[in-house]
Each structure stands twice: as structure tokens, then as C-alpha cells.
Design a protein around this motif. Structure first.
Motif, PDB file in Angstrom:
ATOM      1  N   ARG A 170      28.976  45.611  47.766  1.00 15.25           N
ATOM      2  CA  ARG A 170      29.298  44.191  47.566  1.00 15.25           C
ATOM      3  C   ARG A 170      28.039  43.458  47.099  1.00 15.25           C
ATOM      4  N   PHE A 222      39.595  47.016  34.230  1.00 15.35           N
ATOM      5  CA  PHE A 222      39.059  45.882  34.967  1.00 15.35           C
ATOM      6  C   PHE A 222      40.137  45.334  35.894  1.00 15.35           C
ATOM      7  N   ALA A 234      41.687  48.729  42.252  1.00 16.63           N
ATOM      8  CA  ALA A 234      41.127  47.661  41.412  1.00 16.63           C
ATOM      9  C   ALA A 234      39.812  48.122  40.792  1.00 16.63           C
ATOM     10  N   HIS A 235      39.574  47.666  39.571  1.00 21.95           N
ATOM     11  CA  HIS A 235      38.268  47.847  38.907  1.00 21.95           C
ATOM     12  C   HIS A 235      37.914  49.310  38.579  1.00 21.95           C
ATOM     13  N   ARG A 237      33.080  52.907  40.251  1.00 23.80           N
ATOM     14  CA  ARG A 237      32.153  52.150  41.108  1.00 23.80           C
ATOM     15  C   ARG A 237      32.062  52.749  42.505  1.00 23.80           C
ATOM     16  N   HIS A 244      29.959  43.539  36.449  1.00 24.93           N
ATOM     17  CA  HIS A 244      30.455  42.495  37.364  1.00 24.93           C
ATOM     18  C   HIS A 244      29.287  41.921  38.192  1.00 24.93           C
ATOM     19  N   TYR A 286      26.521  39.991  40.291  1.00 25.04           N
ATOM     20  CA  TYR A 286      26.382  38.931  41.293  1.00 25.04           C
ATOM     21  C   TYR A 286      24.969  38.339  41.143  1.00 25.04           C
ATOM     22  N   ASN A 301      43.025  33.235  37.387  1.00 22.90           N
ATOM     23  CA  ASN A 301      43.657  34.348  38.097  1.00 22.90           C
ATOM     24  C   ASN A 301      44.292  33.924  39.419  1.00 22.90           C
ATOM     25  N   ASP A 338      38.162  32.080  39.969  1.00 19.99           N
ATOM     26  CA  ASP A 338      38.437  33.436  39.483  1.00 19.99           C
ATOM     27  C   ASP A 338      39.079  33.284  38.102  1.00 19.99           C
ATOM     28  N   VAL A 396      34.079  36.771  32.731  1.00 18.03           N
ATOM     29  CA  VAL A 396      34.796  36.454  33.962  1.00 18.03           C
ATOM     30  C   VAL A 396      33.831  35.708  34.887  1.00 18.03           C
ATOM     31  N   TRP A 427      33.442  34.253  38.769  1.00 18.32           N
ATOM     32  CA  TRP A 427      34.065  34.471  40.083  1.00 18.32           C
ATOM     33  C   TRP A 427      33.176  34.005  41.220  1.00 18.32           C
ATOM     34  N   PHE A 483      36.648  39.135  53.751  1.00 19.50           N
ATOM     35  CA  PHE A 483      35.974  40.367  53.306  1.00 19.50           C
ATOM     36  C   PHE A 483      35.196  40.990  54.466  1.00 19.50           C
ATOM     37  N   GLU A 506      30.584  37.909  34.593  1.00 21.13           N
ATOM     38  CA  GLU A 506      30.908  39.294  34.273  1.00 21.13           C
ATOM     39  C   GLU A 506      31.124  39.457  32.764  1.00 21.13           C
TER      40      GLU A 506
HETATM   41  O1  LIG Z   1      36.661  42.605  45.786  1.00 19.83           O
HETATM   42  P1  LIG Z   1      36.521  43.304  44.450  1.00 19.83           P
HETATM   43  O2  LIG Z   1      37.537  44.407  44.239  1.00 19.83           O
HETATM   44  O3  LIG Z   1      35.127  43.815  44.256  1.00 19.83           O
HETATM   45  O4  LIG Z   1      36.805  42.236  43.332  1.00 19.83           O
HETATM   46  C1  LIG Z   1      36.119  41.026  43.290  1.00 19.83           C
HETATM   47  C2  LIG Z   1      36.673  40.137  42.172  1.00 19.83           C
HETATM   48  O5  LIG Z   1      36.400  40.751  40.930  1.00 19.83           O
HETATM   49  C3  LIG Z   1      36.779  39.994  39.748  1.00 19.83           C
HETATM   50  O6  LIG Z   1      35.965  38.918  39.554  1.00 19.83           O
HETATM   51  C4  LIG Z   1      38.238  39.609  39.772  1.00 19.83           C
HETATM   52  O7  LIG Z   1      38.541  38.692  38.737  1.00 19.83           O
HETATM   53  C5  LIG Z   1      38.605  38.996  41.125  1.00 19.83           C
HETATM   54  O8  LIG Z   1      40.017  38.807  41.170  1.00 19.83           O
HETATM   55  C6  LIG Z   1      38.160  39.890  42.273  1.00 19.83           C
HETATM   56  O9  LIG Z   1      38.510  39.296  43.511  1.00 19.83           O
END
Ligand SMILES: O=P(O)(O)OC[C@H]1O[C@H](O)[C@H](O)[C@@H](O)[C@@H]1O
Length: 268
Positions: free
Chosen positions: A50, A60, A73-74, A78, A145, A147, A168, A188, A219, A221, A231, A246
Motif C-alpha cells: 500500500r 487496470f 483488481a489491477h 503487483r 499507480h 502514491y 468511478n 476516484d 487517474v 485517487w 483498509f 496514475e
Molecule cells: O485498493 P487497490 O486495489 O490498491 O486500489 C486502489 C484504487 O486504485 C485506483 O485508483 C482505482 O481507480 C480505485 O478505484 C482503487 O480504489
């Protein structure tokens, strides 16, 4: 950090890349840490890290036709170990190139391969390189992505993110981006923006200059308090300390047979 990692050093600047996810976890420039990593981030390989620069590939977010069934997701890279395939150190730069070790997942697109190359000079360049070694075009979505650290999200503004965007949070399409672009709530947004440069400012001071190449979207976020509270790998108030910008491919790109695509983010 307990994960195996590689350190790039150039003069007084330093970057650290975990082999898990080919994930940049630190970039210290002029003594200042430019990347946010949560104090609750899992650094044991049990889940994606994170913070830092997660690599989203070969899709994505939810952009996979069977996302409802598998829920990943994603993408696939990763949360797996990568291996170093090249490393260079000279007087003017340091770089490392990595490849994922597990390409056998049932959802891995046939014939696609990827590499991450991280190069440290007086900036940090991260390249996500995709090759299509097959005879057919392949859909591809992806993101770097990142941070970025900010001292306080409520006094943060970004520039250079323009054009239409999809929110989103409620799937609505908006014709123009906010101006000025500030943060007051969960954000988002997928911007259909091919702008080559973004800045992140706090209290009017430029903290980060971010260049983008090979993208069809940006993107933006920030989870804000309620989502951060949900989280397991982020402290409740840490949403104040970062914004994700992103560099992304989200607009239905197809990589042609024999073609190489390079998604690039350069952080200054
Ligand atoms: O919590 P993750 O799977 O790492 O994703 C974190 C974020 O990533 C992106 O920015 C998406 O647009 C978000 O919808 C998502 O919540």
C-alpha cells in the motif's frame, strides 16, 4: 523492509525497488521522500504494497471482461515476485530491469510479456514495457499507480490534469476537469487526458513534477477518511498524506502483434 529489494543510488538520491511487484517503495531526492508508503503496508508478500508505485498490468482496476467472476483488481503482477534481468551503474545513472517470474496464470494474456525498468538520474524514470509476441492483437490496460507524498491533502492542488473524466464513485461522465483541482472528499477519477506533465502543489509550493508518456489517461485517487478506515493496510488518517496520480492506459488500447508499448512516468 522485510521484502527483498534493490537500491539505486545516484549522487545523494536513492530509490528502492521491492522484487515483490517490481514495486518502487522509496525515492529520496534532495533528502526528501517523494513516495508515500503506509505505516500499515504489508511488507511480507501477503498482499500488494500500500503505497509507492504499484504496477497494474495487464489490466487496470476492474477492466477485465471476467472481473465479476475472478475479482482480481489491477492485474497479475503487483503481487508476485519479479527477477532482475539487468542492472547498470555508471557515473551519471543507475538502473534496474525486472521481469515477473510467474507468467502461467490462467488469465495471463497469451503472448504478452512485460518488464519494468527503473532509472535514477536527477529524476526517477519508471517504464512499464509490454511486448506482444503473439500473432493477434491483444487488449491492454495498465497503470503506474504512484502514491505521492503531500504534507496535507486539504491544501494540495494539482495542475495539468484536463479534459473529460469518469467519476468511478458513481460512474458519471464529466466534460471538464475541476479548475482549480483541489481535494475535499473521496476522489476516484479516470481522466481521458494525454497531457505530458502534471504538478502537485501544497500551499502553493511545487512538490512533484510528473511526466507521462505512452498513456491515454490519468487517474487521480484519494480514498478519504471513510474508505481509508476500511483498509487493513492504511491508518485512518493517512489519506491526508498522499495523492495518487496514475499514468494509465484505460481507454480500450490494443497492442498489435510484434509491437512494444512503453508506459512511462518520470518523477522530479
Ligand atoms: O485498493 P487497490 O486495489 O490498491 O486500489 C486502489 C484504487 O486504485 C485506483 O485508483 C482505482 O481507480 C480505485 O478505484 C482503487 O480504489
Amino acid at each position: 523492509m522485510s521484502l527483498a529489494s534493490v537500491t539505486l543510488q545516484h549522487q545523494h538520491d536513492r530509490a528502492e525497488i521491492a522484487l515483490f511487484g517490481a514495486h518502487v517503495t522509496s525515492y529520496i531526492k534532495d533528502g526528501y521522500e517523494k513516495l508515500f508508503v503506509s505505516e500499515l503496508a504489508k511488507l511480507d508478500g501477503s498482499r500488494p504494497i500500500r503505497g509507492g508505485i504499484p504496477v497494474c498490468w495487464p489490466w487496470f482496476g476492474q477492466l477485465h471482461p471476467d472481473i465479476k467472476q475472478h475479482g482480481i483488481a489491477h492485474g497479475l503482477v503487483r503481487n508476485q515476485m519479479w527477477q532482475i534481468t539487468a542492472q547498470i551503474q555508471t557515473n551519471i545513472m543507475a538502473s534496474v530491469t525486472l521481469e515477473p517470474t510467474d507468467t502461467g496464470h490462467a488469465l495471463w494474456p497469451e503472448g504478452l510479456s512485460c518488464q519494468v525498468k527503473v532509472t535514477l538520474t536527477d529524476a526517477l524514470k519508471v517504464e512499464l514495457i509490454t511486448h506482444n509476441n503473439s500473432n493477434t492483437p491483444s487488449p491492454l490496460s495498465a497503470a503506474l499507480h504512484t502514491y505521492f507524498t503531500v504534507s496535507d491533502i486539504s491544501t494540495t492542488a494539482i495542475t495539468g490534469v484536463a479534459g473529460a473524466f469518469t467519476n468511478n464513485l458513481n460512474s458519471t461522465l464529466h466534460k471538464t476537469s475541476p479548475e482549480p483541482y483541489v481535494f475535499t472528499e473521496e476522489t476516484d477519477r479516470v481522466h481521458q487526458s494525454t497531457t505530458p506533465k502534471t504538478t502537485i502543489e501544497t500551499n502553493g509550493n511545487t512538490l512533484h513534477i510528473v511526466e507521462h508518456q505512452g498513456h491515454d489517461s490519468l487517474v487521480v485517487w484519494n480514498p478519504w477518511l471513510d474508505k481509508a478506515t476500511g483498509f487493513v493496510d492504511m491508518a485512518d488518517d493517512e489519506y491526508q498524506k498522499f495523492v495518487c496520480i496514475e499514468t494509465a492506459l484505460t481507454q480500450g488500447y490494443e497492442i498489435a502483434p510484434g509491437q512494444t508499448h512503453n508506459l512511462v512516468q518520470i518523477i522530479q
